[in-house]
Design an enzyme around this catalytic site. Structure first.
Site, mmCIF file in Angstrom:
data_model
loop_
_atom_site.group_PDB
_atom_site.id
_atom_site.type_symbol
_atom_site.label_atom_id
_atom_site.label_comp_id
_atom_site.label_asym_id
_atom_site.label_seq_id
_atom_site.Cartn_x
_atom_site.Cartn_y
_atom_site.Cartn_z
ATOM 1 N N ASP B 91 0.853 -1.182 0.000
ATOM 2 C CA ASP B 91 0.000 0.000 0.000
ATOM 3 C C ASP B 91 0.897 1.244 0.000
ATOM 4 O O ASP B 91 2.122 1.145 0.029
ATOM 5 C CB ASP B 91 -0.984 -0.031 1.174
ATOM 6 N N SER B 92 0.285 2.404 -0.032
ATOM 7 C CA SER B 92 1.061 3.642 -0.178
ATOM 8 C C SER B 92 1.543 4.183 1.159
ATOM 9 O O SER B 92 2.376 5.081 1.208
ATOM 10 C CB SER B 92 0.193 4.709 -0.837
ATOM 11 N N PHE B 95 -3.016 5.389 4.242
ATOM 12 C CA PHE B 95 -4.130 4.975 5.099
ATOM 13 C C PHE B 95 -3.665 4.789 6.538
ATOM 14 O O PHE B 95 -4.308 5.256 7.483
ATOM 15 C CB PHE B 95 -4.745 3.676 4.568
ATOM 16 N N ASP B 145 -2.909 8.136 -1.770
ATOM 17 C CA ASP B 145 -4.228 8.779 -1.834
ATOM 18 C C ASP B 145 -4.669 9.150 -0.432
ATOM 19 O O ASP B 145 -4.012 8.784 0.548
ATOM 20 C CB ASP B 145 -5.261 7.834 -2.472
ATOM 21 N N GLN B 188 -11.572 7.117 -5.599
ATOM 22 C CA GLN B 188 -12.209 7.611 -4.383
ATOM 23 C C GLN B 188 -13.523 8.302 -4.768
ATOM 24 O O GLN B 188 -14.012 8.097 -5.878
ATOM 25 C CB GLN B 188 -11.255 8.572 -3.637
ATOM 26 N N GLY B 215 -11.798 3.843 -0.032
ATOM 27 C CA GLY B 215 -12.813 4.606 0.681
ATOM 28 C C GLY B 215 -14.082 3.835 0.950
ATOM 29 O O GLY B 215 -15.113 4.410 1.294
ATOM 30 N N ASP B 265 -7.755 -7.575 0.107
ATOM 31 C CA ASP B 265 -6.854 -7.794 1.239
ATOM 32 C C ASP B 265 -7.609 -7.426 2.488
ATOM 33 O O ASP B 265 -8.500 -6.562 2.460
ATOM 34 C CB ASP B 265 -5.593 -6.921 1.151
ATOM 35 N N CYS B 303 -12.275 -28.700 5.181
ATOM 36 C CA CYS B 303 -10.982 -28.031 4.971
ATOM 37 C C CYS B 303 -9.827 -29.035 4.992
ATOM 38 O O CYS B 303 -9.827 -29.987 5.764
ATOM 39 C CB CYS B 303 -10.774 -26.974 6.054
ATOM 40 N N CYS B 305 -6.576 -28.104 5.450
ATOM 41 C CA CYS B 305 -5.368 -27.540 6.060
ATOM 42 C C CYS B 305 -4.879 -28.414 7.210
ATOM 43 O O CYS B 305 -5.596 -29.271 7.721
ATOM 44 C CB CYS B 305 -5.600 -26.105 6.526
ATOM 45 N N CYS B 308 -7.019 -28.542 10.352
ATOM 46 C CA CYS B 308 -8.262 -29.316 10.289
ATOM 47 C C CYS B 308 -8.033 -30.809 10.082
ATOM 48 O O CYS B 308 -8.867 -31.620 10.469
ATOM 49 C CB CYS B 308 -9.152 -28.770 9.174
ATOM 50 N N HIS B 334 -5.518 -21.843 9.306
ATOM 51 C CA HIS B 334 -6.830 -22.276 8.827
ATOM 52 C C HIS B 334 -7.602 -21.135 8.167
ATOM 53 O O HIS B 334 -8.146 -21.295 7.075
ATOM 54 C CB HIS B 334 -7.680 -22.866 9.948
#
Lengths: 372, 372
Positions: B91-92, B95, B145, B188, B215, B265, B303, B305, B308, B334
């Site tokens: 990210d920039s 935020f 931003d 935005q 946003g 994300d 699952c 994994c 599990c 998990h």
């Protein structure tokens, strides 16, 4: 497969062997990673296996309180619960009752105490300890003993040892024999040779599958510990495995192997890993130290673990500074790998008849120190 | 390999695609695990790979402060440092400056602030953010931003969006093109359709390699978020990937994919994993709940994994009660696996032209709840 110990080679007093158990074989000398509460802290079972560990230790005191032995049994035993199908040794609970529990009271029957978690009352007897370890499905069950304090007078150490001997007899009687499972007696007697002799002789009569040496590494210092080992290992049957409880530093392990010890356990590599201390072929590093902030070298060039082959000291330093869980995870993995490789190297050296040279080489590496 | 996005299939507005990058391909829709400070919390890089993750996210704000972008560059970049040779999006920093830093002051040039770690002063401009992400060696660089707050008036949202647009132009100018690397603009405009249109149109002129929708998920609620997505994804070029920042719950993901989003994300699966909350095919469980104390079932039967397939809910409950690190480790593993399998299932369903049926099936599973 019956529980047995096969001596493959000796080099001086040092021994290379193979322990056969219901849950697999363990080449010795071996270090048992400590899985206190049903987990080796900060490690998946796969990660423990990746360190080369062949046997782990569980703590009866912690497990009897939470999740309780009965619950572990309902879940199929400790092996299944913690995803460790290999051998597991459990302690008797006695040592941790005396160090962790509240309102402890010891008498001939056993020890009464209150849980450090919720204050609940418990009575741990030799019979109950054997029952708990049975419920946990321990491959190796330890007798209930009293770890004699240090310092202790000859009278105190003698009385304590004789109580442990009586409990050992009761523990032996209460042990449920199963193919490939074993039970170890624990030699006590403090730092008194005559008491160690008396203890070992009494325990040998009970014909345990293995013998532990207790009451050492409790403040007496390495020199005195080694002295007691020189005496005590000679008192034990050659064809049975010998386990030095709660020891120790890498140097302690090398010295104890030289004196005929086959098995070890200690929280040191795991606890150190969580506090940024690394055991390496160049000695001990504290990864929080600012000198590592730009160190692009692997933690230990001689190590093949994931921490050392994929990451830098600078990254480890960053993880500990940022209090990221991956720091403890990677360093625990490394430290346990280091302990395993130390024991693997010792075994190979004993088989080759060059154990002294191996120890000298390893110690020279430690003395050389880090490259930064 | 040039940075490109290949659209494999659409099903309504939902898209299945393939992102090609210098560091590997990413089938979409995809969820990016958040590796804030150069580590996905409680996970080795191998464990992240085992979840099926193809791309991870790094946070510029955290990394610029510690270990610093220059230090990461000296260590060979973020991929090498964290053992993640695959694609990384950063990210920039904007935020998290606004949510974490102290004494923030925003003006046309950028944002000045003091570190929440040591109070040191910093000035983050579009140019500096691009430089940092370059030093980190981000596969995908985000423009700087301002994430418009919610609620905001039309005037506030418009002024904020136009500042972001000017910063996007400066970010584009400062971006260093490299084969297989890309830069995403961020739409935005708050919850105002006309502003979203203006933002998207201006960003399209800059011809980014991908477009993020910013946003949202800032308090407006799922219904309004979905409404803005319906509008906004239509404004974006069909042949470029679309990334909805910071979202969200499994249900958010299903709904956003249905509206044409390709990438996500969120800290939710990792953070929830550390606090005993599990996302499963039967809904959300809190593993601290006493009802799991004797539950010998796997966490999620659907699952595959390690958590599990090897362990029980009772064991997970025990680990969290005992505050063992393995609890967060297994549950993070998990949850990330669940998010990945949710996106893999979505992709397969879109390719098969049955995305609606897939969503209905998944939601029915959640509604059914746990078997205990």
């Amino acid at each position: 497969m019956s529980f047995s110990f096969e001596l493959a080679a000796t080099d001086g007093a040092a021994r290379a062997g193979m322990l056969h158990t219901a849950h697999g074989d363990v080449p010795t000398p071996t270090f048992m990673a400590v899985g206190t509460a049903g987990t080796v802290k900060a490690m998946t079972a796969d990660a423990v296996r990746a360190t080369g560990a062949k046997i782990v230790l569980g703590n009866t005191y912690h497990l009897m309180l939470r999740p309780t032995a009965e619950r572990v049994a309902r879940l199929g035993g400790l092996h299944k619960m913690m995803d460790w199908p290999g051998p597991i040794l459990t302690d008797s609970g006695g040592f941790q009752v005396m160090s962790l529990a509240k309102l402890r009271k010891l008498d001939e029957t056993g020890v009464t105490f209150r849980s450090h978690l919720d204050g609940s009352a418990h009575h741990l007897t030799p019979e109950r300890s054997m029952e708990i370890q049975y419920l946990l499905d321990a491959t190796i069950t330890m007798v209930l003993d009293e770890c004699t304090k240090f310092p202790a007078t000859h009278d105190e150490a003698g009385a304590s040892m004789r109580l442990s001997t009586r409990w050992a007899k009761r523990s032996r009687d209460a042990f449920v024999e199963r193919e490939g499972y074993g039970q170890f007696g624990i030699v006590q007697g403090g730092v008194y040779e005559d008491l160690r002799r008396e203890s070992a002789a009494a325990l040998r009569e009970l014909n345990f599958e293995g013998y532990a040496i207790g009451g050492l590494a409790v403040g007496e210092g390495q020199e005195m510990m080694f002295g007691m080992l020189d005496i005590t290992t000679k008192l034990l049957p050659v064809q049975k495995p010998r386990y030095l409880m709660g020891v120790g530093t890498p140097d302690d392990l090398l010295g104890a192997v030289a004196r005929g010890v086959d098995m070890f356990d200690c929280v040191m590599p795991t606890r150190a890993g969580r506090t940024a201390r690394a055991f390496t072929s160049r000695g001990i590093f504290n990864l929080r130290n600012a000198r590592f902030i730009d160190d692009g070298a692997p933690l230990d060039e001689a190590c093949t673990c994931l921490c050392c082959t994929r990451h830098t000291r600078a990254y480890l330093h960053h993880l500990f500074r940022a209090e990221e869980m991956l720091g403890p995870m990677l360093l625990t993995l490394h430290n346990l790998t280091y302990y395993q490789s130390l024991m693997q190297g010792a075994r190979a050296a004993i088989l080759a008849g060059e154990y002294d040279a191996y120890c000298a080489r390893v110690r020279a590496g430690w003395a050389e120190g880090g490259s930064t």
